[in-house]
Design a protein around this motif. Structure first.
Motif, short mmCIF file in Angstrom:
data_model
loop_
_atom_site.label_atom_id
_atom_site.label_comp_id
_atom_site.label_asym_id
_atom_site.label_seq_id
_atom_site.Cartn_x
_atom_site.Cartn_y
_atom_site.Cartn_z
N SER A 148 30.25 -5.28 -23.65
CA SER A 148 30.01 -3.86 -23.39
C SER A 148 31.05 -2.98 -24.08
CB SER A 148 30.00 -3.59 -21.88
OG SER A 148 31.25 -3.96 -21.31
N LEU A 149 32.32 -3.43 -24.12
CA LEU A 149 33.36 -2.65 -24.79
C LEU A 149 33.13 -2.60 -26.29
CD1 LEU A 149 36.57 -3.84 -22.89
CD2 LEU A 149 35.56 -1.56 -22.82
N PHE A 150 32.81 -3.74 -26.88
CA PHE A 150 32.59 -3.82 -28.31
C PHE A 150 31.41 -2.94 -28.73
CE2 PHE A 150 31.52 -5.58 -32.42
CZ PHE A 150 32.75 -5.96 -32.95
N LEU A 151 30.31 -3.07 -28.01
CA LEU A 151 29.13 -2.28 -28.33
C LEU A 151 29.35 -0.80 -28.02
CD1 LEU A 151 26.32 -4.64 -26.98
CD2 LEU A 151 26.94 -4.22 -29.36
N GLY A 152 30.07 -0.53 -26.93
CA GLY A 152 30.31 0.87 -26.55
C GLY A 152 31.09 1.63 -27.59
N VAL A 153 32.13 1.02 -28.11
CA VAL A 153 32.93 1.68 -29.15
C VAL A 153 32.10 1.91 -30.40
CG1 VAL A 153 34.93 1.42 -30.66
CG2 VAL A 153 35.10 0.74 -28.28
N GLY A 154 31.29 0.93 -30.75
CA GLY A 154 30.44 1.08 -31.93
C GLY A 154 29.43 2.20 -31.78
N ILE A 155 28.84 2.31 -30.58
CA ILE A 155 27.87 3.37 -30.32
C ILE A 155 28.51 4.75 -30.40
CG2 ILE A 155 26.45 4.41 -28.51
CD1 ILE A 155 25.67 1.59 -27.67
N VAL A 156 29.70 4.88 -29.85
CA VAL A 156 30.39 6.16 -29.87
C VAL A 156 30.69 6.58 -31.31
CG1 VAL A 156 32.56 7.33 -29.31
CG2 VAL A 156 31.39 5.98 -27.58
N ILE A 157 31.18 5.63 -32.10
CA ILE A 157 31.58 5.97 -33.47
C ILE A 157 30.37 6.26 -34.35
CG2 ILE A 157 32.69 5.09 -35.55
CD1 ILE A 157 34.62 3.56 -33.76
N THR A 158 29.43 5.32 -34.44
CA THR A 158 28.30 5.50 -35.35
C THR A 158 27.24 6.45 -34.81
OG1 THR A 158 27.22 3.53 -34.43
CG2 THR A 158 28.64 3.23 -36.35
N GLY A 159 27.08 6.49 -33.49
CA GLY A 159 26.07 7.37 -32.92
C GLY A 159 26.51 8.82 -32.85
N LEU A 160 27.72 9.06 -32.37
CA LEU A 160 28.18 10.42 -32.17
C LEU A 160 28.70 11.05 -33.45
CD1 LEU A 160 28.58 12.60 -30.03
CD2 LEU A 160 30.85 11.66 -29.58
N PHE A 161 29.37 10.26 -34.30
CA PHE A 161 29.97 10.81 -35.50
C PHE A 161 29.25 10.41 -36.79
CE2 PHE A 161 33.36 10.50 -32.34
CZ PHE A 161 33.88 11.80 -32.38
N GLY A 162 28.15 9.69 -36.67
CA GLY A 162 27.44 9.20 -37.84
C GLY A 162 27.00 10.30 -38.79
N ASN A 163 26.43 11.38 -38.28
CA ASN A 163 25.96 12.46 -39.14
C ASN A 163 27.12 13.18 -39.83
OD1 ASN A 163 23.16 12.20 -38.77
ND2 ASN A 163 23.27 13.22 -36.81
N TYR A 164 28.23 13.31 -39.14
CA TYR A 164 29.40 13.92 -39.77
C TYR A 164 29.92 13.02 -40.90
CZ TYR A 164 34.19 15.40 -40.54
OH TYR A 164 35.37 15.79 -41.13
N PHE A 165 30.00 11.71 -40.64
CA PHE A 165 30.42 10.77 -41.68
C PHE A 165 29.52 10.88 -42.91
CE2 PHE A 165 32.26 7.69 -38.30
CZ PHE A 165 33.47 8.37 -38.33
N TYR A 166 28.22 10.96 -42.66
CA TYR A 166 27.26 10.98 -43.77
C TYR A 166 27.35 12.28 -44.57
CZ TYR A 166 22.99 9.87 -46.31
OH TYR A 166 22.08 9.58 -47.29
N LEU A 167 27.55 13.41 -43.90
CA LEU A 167 27.71 14.67 -44.61
C LEU A 167 28.95 14.64 -45.49
CD1 LEU A 167 27.04 17.59 -45.28
CD2 LEU A 167 28.16 18.28 -43.14
N ASN A 168 30.05 14.19 -44.93
CA ASN A 168 31.30 14.12 -45.71
C ASN A 168 31.14 13.16 -46.90
OD1 ASN A 168 34.32 14.64 -45.91
ND2 ASN A 168 34.29 12.44 -45.72
N HIS A 169 30.51 12.04 -46.65
CA HIS A 169 30.26 11.06 -47.73
C HIS A 169 29.40 11.68 -48.82
CE1 HIS A 169 29.13 7.28 -49.68
NE2 HIS A 169 27.86 7.63 -49.53
N SER A 170 28.35 12.39 -48.45
CA SER A 170 27.45 13.00 -49.42
C SER A 170 28.17 14.04 -50.26
CB SER A 170 26.25 13.65 -48.70
OG SER A 170 25.52 12.70 -47.96
N ILE A 171 28.96 14.89 -49.62
CA ILE A 171 29.69 15.94 -50.34
C ILE A 171 30.67 15.34 -51.34
CG2 ILE A 171 31.42 17.77 -50.08
CD1 ILE A 171 30.06 18.52 -47.45
N GLN A 172 31.42 14.33 -50.92
CA GLN A 172 32.40 13.72 -51.80
C GLN A 172 31.74 13.06 -53.01
OE1 GLN A 172 35.64 14.23 -51.50
NE2 GLN A 172 35.19 15.44 -49.67
N ARG A 173 30.63 12.37 -52.79
CA ARG A 173 29.94 11.71 -53.89
C ARG A 173 29.33 12.74 -54.85
NH1 ARG A 173 31.04 7.44 -55.81
NH2 ARG A 173 28.92 6.79 -56.35
N ILE A 174 28.78 13.80 -54.31
CA ILE A 174 28.19 14.85 -55.16
C ILE A 174 29.27 15.52 -56.00
CG2 ILE A 174 27.11 17.13 -55.11
CD1 ILE A 174 25.46 16.15 -52.72
#
Length: 228
Positions: A148-174
């Motif tokens: 539950s701890l392992f999955l919980g941390v993963g959900i928080v990071i990729t679920g809650l911050f995933g869109n922010y990570f992707y926007l930053n990644h897209s801007i930097q690559r562009i």
């Protein structure tokens, strides 16, 4: 240059009509340069260097990089009712948005969207945290809470911050691609190649990351973790 008041033809550099003294409009200065691939690319580079950007240009570059999901999902998640832009300053940083794919697929979703570097560091951080918890919680408590701890941390990071990570990644690559190319066709091709999705990347890189996590636990974890 023809006078708009009397129709008299004047020299190209004339400022006042020789017939009626009407001030001539400097149409040459007011007429924008023709739209060419080089000019389009220069607009993209102006965005990269922080100049005031045309939102349509940012929209086009982001749509080319992200692919088909940009209009139907990411554009609204990233910008809501504001204009698309290729900046991510602290003042205008969008608040994290929930990403269902990030919750369901976790690290695999990051790899699917070709965010390999981010996926690596997220998995590395989770694996190291998991190893620390082995020592802190002890064998019995850890065995109860580990999944539950392992999955919980993963959900928080990729679920809650995933869109922010992707926007930053897209801007930097562009920014990187537009700054090194002046041909709009090449820019579009490289954006489409660098962006988009990859199931092969998702599967292959996820296997590598899981292998890395197992090796970290094997070499850094306590002895009881590998004793049946």
């Amino acid at each position: 240059m023809q006078c708009t008041n009397c129709g008299q033809e004047n020299s190209r550099d004339a400022l006042i009509c020789s017939n009626c003294d009407q001030r001539l409009a400097n149409t040459q200065a007011q007429t924008p340069p023709p739209l060419t691939p080089i000019n389009i690319s220069k607009e993209a580079q102006n965005v990269q260097h922080g100049s005031p950007a045309d939102s349509d240009t940012a929209d086009t570059l982001l749509a080319t990089f992200v692919g088909e999901k940009y209009d139907s999902y990411y554009r609204e998640k990233w910008f809501e009712n504001s204009q698309p832009r290729l900046t991510l300053d602290k003042k205008d940083t969008p608040r994290p948005k929930f990403n269902l794919a990030g919750v369901l697929l976790g690290i695999s979703w990051l790899s699917y969207r070709k965010m390999y570097k981010i996926a690596f560091f997220v998995m590395l951080g989770i694996s190291l945290l998991d190893t620390v918890l082995m020592y802190v919680l002890g064998e019995q408590t850890y065995n109860v809470l580990s999944n539950s701890l392992f999955l919980g941390v993963g959900i928080v990071i990729t679920g809650l911050f995933g869109n922010y990570f992707y926007l930053n990644h897209s801007i930097q690559r562009i920014k990187k691609i537009t700054s090194s190319n002046c041909d709009s066709n090449i820019v579009r091709e490289r954006l489409a190649k660098a962006g988009g999705t990859s199931w092969l990347g998702a599967i292959g890189f996820t296997i590598l990351l899981v292998t890395m996590s197992v090796l970290i636990s094997y070499f850094l974890g306590p002895d009881w973790y590998w004793v049946e």
